[in-house]
Design an enzyme around this catalytic site. Structure first.
Site, PDB file in Angstrom:
ATOM      1  N   ASP A   1       0.881  -1.159   0.000  1.00 26.17           N
ATOM      2  CA  ASP A   1       0.000   0.000   0.000  1.00 26.17           C
ATOM      3  C   ASP A   1       0.925   1.218   0.000  1.00 26.17           C
ATOM      4  O   ASP A   1       2.114   1.126   0.320  1.00 26.17           O
ATOM      5  CB  ASP A   1      -0.965   0.001   1.202  1.00 26.17           C
ATOM      6  CG  ASP A   1      -2.156   0.934   0.942  1.00 26.17           C
ATOM      7  OD1 ASP A   1      -2.067   1.799   0.040  1.00 26.17           O
ATOM      8  OD2 ASP A   1      -3.180   0.805   1.647  1.00 26.17           O
TER       9      ASP A   1
HETATM   10  C1  BGC Z   1      -5.061   3.284   0.118  1.00 21.92           C
HETATM   11  C2  BGC Z   1      -5.089   2.361  -1.076  1.00 21.92           C
HETATM   12  C3  BGC Z   1      -4.812   3.135  -2.341  1.00 21.92           C
HETATM   13  C4  BGC Z   1      -3.509   3.875  -2.187  1.00 21.92           C
HETATM   14  C5  BGC Z   1      -3.149   4.706  -3.397  1.00 21.92           C
HETATM   15  C6  BGC Z   1      -3.817   4.140   0.153  1.00 21.92           C
HETATM   16  O1  BGC Z   1      -3.891   5.116   1.139  1.00 21.92           O
HETATM   17  O2  BGC Z   1      -5.157   2.526   1.308  1.00 21.92           O
HETATM   18  O3  BGC Z   1      -6.318   1.705  -1.183  1.00 21.92           O
HETATM   19  O4  BGC Z   1      -4.796   2.273  -3.436  1.00 21.92           O
HETATM   20  O5  BGC Z   1      -3.585   4.752  -1.076  1.00 21.92           O
HETATM   21  O6  BGC Z   1      -4.002   5.785  -3.499  1.00 21.92           O
END
Ligand code: BGC
Length: 809
Positions: A223
């Site tokens: 993530d």
């Molecule tokens: C989220 C993800 C997301 C990523 C990119 C993170 O904060 O948990 O679901 O894909 O950011 O935006």
């Protein structure tokens, strides 16, 4: 390219070149390596739509209903088509990897990203997710199953250590990811949280069961900014650290490899997977990078999104009010702020800019044009923070065009860059060298006199002025590291001032740029709120004088958003009061609930009909009108049990204690927990009414089944109503005398049939071996208990139509 070819390419790279590939080149791109024919790959968030690389309101995206609505469809074919739509959007935006689906579960109704997940049930989540993955990947775009695993709530999500037994993880939280791997997903995203003491980007769960036992051959991506160590994550089966270029990998990873702390083979394996992905999406070699036509939004796309709205709508209750017959109506009252300004998506990184959503009011008006009078009353304000300025309310002070002016200033206040924009919410604007301050300014012509609320959002030093009045001037420090909050949904600070109607004012918000303070600047405004007593009276009068009242109530994207859990489930402001008053004034009141997840419905028995739309996406009002006026059946069934009040819900905790969030309820979440507690929810998992009635006439099950073999439950249903309909036949299992702990009853599968009025059809529910097995902690493996299992066939987890037994040998 096969693995041998890939290994030849890896052999051409130095350790430094290899490691370079393992961190993003930018926020959304992976690194390329022209020497081996590898181009950069572009990632973009889903699941509600594909935003593309730029966070730019001028580059709009098609907006799907929220994942909770997809979970409510119980229609894998339709979800797969929506997956294809995401893939064509990805192609249009030059995106190779869509960061969806979210496969975490609705463990607590308070989960902030509930709207972004499908269901409380692992089987339904796995099937819905697999369908979306098949749809996205059929067109050569990669899907990403996220967030592996245990990221089921948002409180302290960067650090929370989730504790669940191995059996609970296997049977409940890992199960949807296993289904995603079976569906052939190309990426899995490791969450921010920890499980059993290890943060997920370093977790042994990436190796087993994901890559070993399940045979996942794709990329395990972090993530965003979830890689917070070098050696631990480098050693783990994590393949790609996003975003970049700054990362705990890069040169530090090269160093630990050279020091012998991480074997170079581990790096090779990561690169191998990355190149395999590149091959899959057409980013390796000279092949045409994209297999799908890069089309714009077509009429078919909009028609599909409109169908998706009705397919996801759940009719909870209907006292012979719906569907409405246009012929019998002369006046319709439409009530509620959400009717004119619906919430079409949840908050956080998944947000996209859609090119204008159809409101419920517009959808209803379009349907009744020339037939009946539509009277609109907003009722009392639902108590949301002020909305960002936009072209509907203000103009660019330089050009006069609808919208705002964005400027970037240097430390001396000189303009380095300026442009006309549409939104008062600017994320990640392009910053020239020497950038010191972001400024958003606009001319606002107030329609209403009185005390307006203005807001400025972001972190760091900010000022907000209205004409020559300084409303805010101060330092607003970040109280969180959560990237979604810091960059996407920073808090908005407000102040009030009195404006005169029709006398324009100039609003200027400024934010000083400091590294680590995020990339979002917001300027927002809200008119004076109407007196709630008068607004309520006006709504009641309109309802009383109308043949039908349609009240639209809901949450806001501030209440349901990434980075925070919800504080409660009640509708904000005076909304409950509004529904009660309108329903009392007109028995033919339809309440439309516009929320991504559960809300309390204390008045649900007082309303003529209650319909859930979730966050319905851009075709909200068009699809809603189809349902209200009977052009389409409300196709949805609850993917999650709804409590009458939060206090009744058996599993709610999302707040870690000493950093740990114990899933003490074990296997018993969702309807399983309600059954175990012997409590009656407001509406059970699986519940939802169509526009016809059904008789369950006969059920056939095999008497004996060999363990490990699937079996079929054949259910004959008769459509006893007067119009064609679709029935979702559900099968649940239980095992009262089990030697192992079991849920009271668990969901095993479903099948749907479309049947003409008066006709019968046979629904064939295939129960896979997965539904009968349990994880044996003693043997650390799957086992199936032989003996009798009770089969329950029903219309929901609480509506049983038939019971019988199957014996497993
Ligand atoms: C989220 C993800 C997301 C990523 C990119 C993170 O904060 O948990 O679901 O894909 O950011 O935006």
């Amino acid at each position: 390219m096969d693995d041998e070819g890939i290994d030849r390419l890896i052999g051409m790279l130095s350790l430094e070149r290899k490691v370079r590939l393992l961190t993003g080149a930018t926020t959304w791109r992976t690194a390329g390596e022209p020497g081996i024919g590898l181009r950069e790959m572009v990632t973009s968030d889903g699941p509600a739509g594909v935003r593309g690389e730029a966070w730019d309101e001028r580059r709009t995206s098609l907006l799907l209903p929220s994942a909770s609505a997809l979970g409510a469809m119980w229609d894998e074919e339709l979800v797969e088509r929506l997956g294809r739509l995401l893939a064509t959007e990805a192609a249009r935006k030059g995106v190779d990897v869509v960061l969806a689906p979210t496969l975490n579960l609705h463990r607590s109704p308070l989960g902030g990203r509930h709207f972004e997940c499908f269901s409380e049930d692992p089987e339904l989540t796995g099937r819905t997710g697999a369908a979306l993955i098949r749809g996205i990947q059929a067109l050569g775009v990669a899907a990403t199953a996220k967030h592996y695993v245990g990221n089921d709530s948002e409180t302290d999500r960067l650090t929370v250590d989730v504790r669940a037994s191995e059996r609970t993880l296997r049977e409940v939280y890992l199960a949807p990811f296993e289904a995603a791997v079976e569906a052939g997903v190309w990426l899995v995203m490791a969450g921010y949280n920890a499980v059993s003491g290890t943060t997920m980007t370093a977790s042994p769960l990436l190796a087993e069961p994901l890559k070993g036992e399940w045979g996942f051959d794709g990329v395990a991506v972090s993530d965003w900014a979830a890689v917070r160590s070098t050696e631990e994550t480098g050693r783990a089966a994590l393949d790609l650290a996003m975003p970049g270029p700054d990362s705990r990998w890069g040169p530090s990873l090269v160093r630990v490899v050279k020091d012998g702390l991480v074997p170079e083979e581990a790096v090779d394996e990561k690169v191998r997977r990355l190149l395999r992905l590149a091959g899959r999406v057409g980013a390796l070699g000279s092949r045409d990078p994209r297999r799908v036509p890069a089309s714009g939004a077509s009429r078919d796309d909009r028609a599909l999104l409109r169908r998706a709205v009705s397919a996801g709508c759940v009719l909870l209750r209907n006292d012979a009010v719906l569907p409405l017959d246009r012929a019998g109506l002369s006046t319709v009252a439409v009530v509620g702020v959400h009717a004119a300004s619906p919430r079409v998506q949840g908050g956080g990184s998944a947000g996209v800019f859609c090119s204008g959503a159809v409101s419920p009011l517009a959808g209803i008006r379009a349907r009744l044009r020339g037939r009946a009078r539509v009277v609109y009353e907003p009722g009392p304000a639902p108590g949301a923070p002020p909305a960002p300025l936009g072209p509907d309310r203000c103009t660019d002070p330089v050009s006069g065009a609808p919208g705002v002016r964005l400027r970037v200033l240097d430390a001396a206040g000189r303009e380095l860059y300026a442009e006309h924009r549409l939104s008062g919410r600017q994320l990640e604007p392009d910053l020239p060298a020497g950038a010191h301050t972001v400024e958003i300014s606009a001319v606002l012509r107030p329609r209403r006199a009185g005390e307006w609320t203005f807001g400025v959002g972001g972190f760091g030093r900010m000022t907000l002025t209205v004409d020559d009045r300084t409303l805010l001037d101060g330092e607003f420090p970040a109280d969180t590291d959560d990237p979604a909050v810091v960059h996407v949904t920073p808090p908005v600070h407000t102040a009030r001032t009195v404006l005169t109607a029709a006398r324009p004012v100039r609003v200027v918000a400024r934010r000083e740029l400091v590294p680590g303070r995020g990339r979002a600047t917001v300027v927002a405004a809200a008119p004076p709120e109407p007196d709630p007593v008068t607004a309520l009276k006006d709504a009641v009068r309109a309802a009383r004088d109308a043949d039908i009242a349609i009240v639209v109530v809901g949450t806001t994207e501030h209440g349901e958003t990434e980075g925070h859990d919800r504080a409660g489930l009640s509708l904000g402001g005076h909304q409950d009061e509004l529904v009660r008053a309108v329903a009392a004034a007109n028995p033919r009141t339809v309440v439309v609930v516009n929320s991504g997840g559960p809300v309390e419905l204390p008045w649900h028995r007082e309303a003529g009909a209650v319909l859930l739309t979730w966050f319905p996406g851009q075709e909200a009002g068009a699809g809603l009108a189809d349902v209200l006026f009977g052009l389409a059946e409300p196709g949805g069934r609850l993917p999650t049990t709804w409590a009458a009040s939060l206090a009744d819900a058996p599993v709610t905790a999302t707040r870690p204690v000493d950093g740990r969030l114990d899933y003490t309820e074990g296997l018993h979440i969702g309807h399983r927990a309600w059954l175990r507690a012997g409590r009656e929810p407001a509406y059970w998992f699986g519940h939802g009414l169509g526009y016809t009635t059904w008789e369950y006439e006969a059920v056939e099950v095999p008497g004996r089944v060999t363990a490990g073999e699937p079996f079929t439950v054949r259910v004959t249903v008769r459509n006893t109503g007067s119009r064609a309909g679709r029935e979702v036949v559900q099968v649940y299992l239980s095992r009262p005398d089990s030697a192992v702990e079991r849920p009271e009853r668990w969901f095993a599968g479903y099948a749907t049939v479309r049947v003409e009025a008066g006709r019968t059809a046979s629904a064939e529910v295939v129960v896979g071996p997965r539904a009968l097995r349990h994880w044996s902690e003693a043997d650390r493996g799957w086992a199936t208990e032989p003996g009798p299992y009770r089969i329950t066939v029903g219309r929901s987890a609480g509506d049983t139509r038939w019971e019988g037994t199957v014996s497993i040998t």
